[in-house]
Scaffold this active site. Structure first.
Site, short mmCIF file in Angstrom:
data_model
loop_
_atom_site.label_atom_id
_atom_site.label_comp_id
_atom_site.label_asym_id
_atom_site.label_seq_id
_atom_site.Cartn_x
_atom_site.Cartn_y
_atom_site.Cartn_z
N TYR A 102 -27.92 43.57 -10.19
CA TYR A 102 -26.96 44.64 -10.44
C TYR A 102 -25.61 44.01 -10.71
CZ TYR A 102 -23.74 48.45 -10.01
OH TYR A 102 -22.75 49.35 -10.30
N GLU A 190 -21.43 49.14 -16.32
CA GLU A 190 -22.49 48.71 -15.40
C GLU A 190 -23.70 48.20 -16.18
OE1 GLU A 190 -23.61 51.36 -11.83
OE2 GLU A 190 -25.16 51.76 -13.31
#
Ligand code: GDP
Ligand code: MN
Length: 383
Positions: A102, A190
């Site tokens: 992530y 992201e």
């Protein structure tokens, strides 16, 4: 403002972040064509909607043949994910995933600037990780004065245990992501997951970018990516009429001049046991046409059963607002919602005279207005 994954990937591509070379498809036929153009297996077929968690919802499927592409595309184009119907697909060459990471940049209110968030627990929803095992997430500020430096990249790579051969491409991805975030005035950028492949490559497998609406006038290229089909239809209409509107779930439609007072109005309605149907700031003007637009907009939400005007007259005088409301009502024959009006401030008395014989309930102050609206709304709900 939100954009689709494929659009975010095109932006990342400009910042030298490696992404799979995919194609957008709007039908099963186009998905098959896209897979043929890619010419290698497997391919991945992905729903393009303004919502996360598509994988869990069945909106991401690997396909190893044309038949599998067909059935994946058929299934996904029939899905509704978090209330949004899937109308577009992204077909991409499949990635050989070794590790899912992530990597995100957010605008952090607490530290008043961009913060990098990174975790080895990629792929899954980061909110879960943050709740269950916050120690598995690294948060690192990007100092606004000096920007991202090599040593920041090292700290993040170290935390993520990026193998030596992937450190350089990883640093390039992090730099690209941060630069895109800053250049495009993102509120979020992201990559989840950022993939390390079996052959040592670093690839953005997913991408998400949200933008600061207030910065959009500087970014025509981002504005051009807007997909109204994904937004709440009433909010799209409000945007076209330049009304500052957010739809909520309640029964009391609120029309207010000024954003702060609009927030406060929702609180007061709630305080007296009612449920606001919306946030709406009609701004300083409150011209008849604006008020009429607001009334039409609010009542096209069928949950609404009562209208509450909360107006504080300052630069815009109360009598002007009152005549605005009256001519708006004249322009909407057959409009039969109960209307509670609170008007305070400049020329309040004149305004009250104007509204004396109008089919509205006048309130002395905000508390009384909210209470009246809540009472009427409840009576109508139980009628
Ligand atoms: P999200 O669920 O909306 O976040 O969609 P993602 O694009 O992140 O995909 C969800 C998951 O599908 C990823 O975490 C991967 O595990 C898997 N996935 C997506 N693309 C590929 C691919 O090309 N190859 C493989 N093997 N898995 C993929
Ligand atoms: Mn994802």
């Amino acid at each position: 403002m939100k954009i689709h994954e494929y659009q975010a990937k095109l932006i990342l591509d400009e910042y030298n972040v490696p992404t799979p070379k995919g194609h957008v498809a709007r039908s099963v036929q186009e998905a098959v064509q896209a897979a043929e153009d890619i010419g290698s297996w497997p391919v991945v077929v992905k729903a393009q909607v303004h919502a996360g968690g598509r994988g869990k919802a069945g909106g991401v499927k690997l396909a190893k043949s044309i038949d599998e592409v067909k059935s994946a595309a058929e299934t996904i184009l029939g899905l509704v994910i978090k209330g949004i119907k899937v109308r577009q697909l992204l077909v991409e060459p499949g990635i050989d995933i070794k590790t899912e990471i992530y990597l995100g940049i957010i605008l952090d209110r607490a530290s008043k600037g961009p913060v990098i968030m990174a975790s080895r627990e990629g792929g899954v929803e980061i909110e879960e990780v943050a709740k269950e095992t916050p120690e598995k997430i690294l948060k690192l500020k990007v100092p606004p004065t000096i920007g991202l430096r090599g040593y920041h990249c090292n700290v993040v790579a170290e935390f993520l245990e990026i193998p030596a051969d992937a450190r350089k491409p990883f640093a390039a991805v992090l730099k690209g992501l941060v630069q895109a975030f800053l250049d495009k005035d993102c509120s979020l950028a992201e990559i989840n997951p950022l993939v390390l492949t079996g052959s040592g490559h670093v690839i953005a497998c997913d991408a998400k970018m949200n933008f600061d609406d207030n910065a959009l006038p500087w970014h025509q290229e981002i504005e051009a990516l807007r997909d109204d089909g994904e937004d709440e239809p009433l909010e799209v209409e409000a945007r076209e009429k330049k009304l500052n509107y957010v739809k909520l779930d309640g029964e009391i439609g609120c029309i207010v001049n000024g954003a702060g007072l609009a927030m406060c109005t929702m609180d007061v309605v709630k305080h007296f046991g009612g449920r606001p149907a919306n946030f709406l700031d009609i701004g300083g003007g409150a011209k008849a046409s604006q008020v009429a637009d607001a009334l039409k907009l609010i009542t096209s939400d069928k949950t609404v059963n009562t209208i509450f005007f909360n107006v504080f007259g300052g630069i815009v005088r109360c009598d002007m607002v009152a005549s605005g409301i009256l001519s708006a009502l004249e322009s909407l024959p057959g409009f039969d919602y109960p209307i509670v009006i609170r008007l305070s401030g400049t020329n309040e008395e004149q305004a009250k005279k104007l509204l004396e014989n109008a089919p509205v309930h006048l309130a002395k102050n905000m508390e009384e207005g909210a209470q009246m609206a809540v009472k009427i709304s409840k009576e109508r709900a139980s009628a």
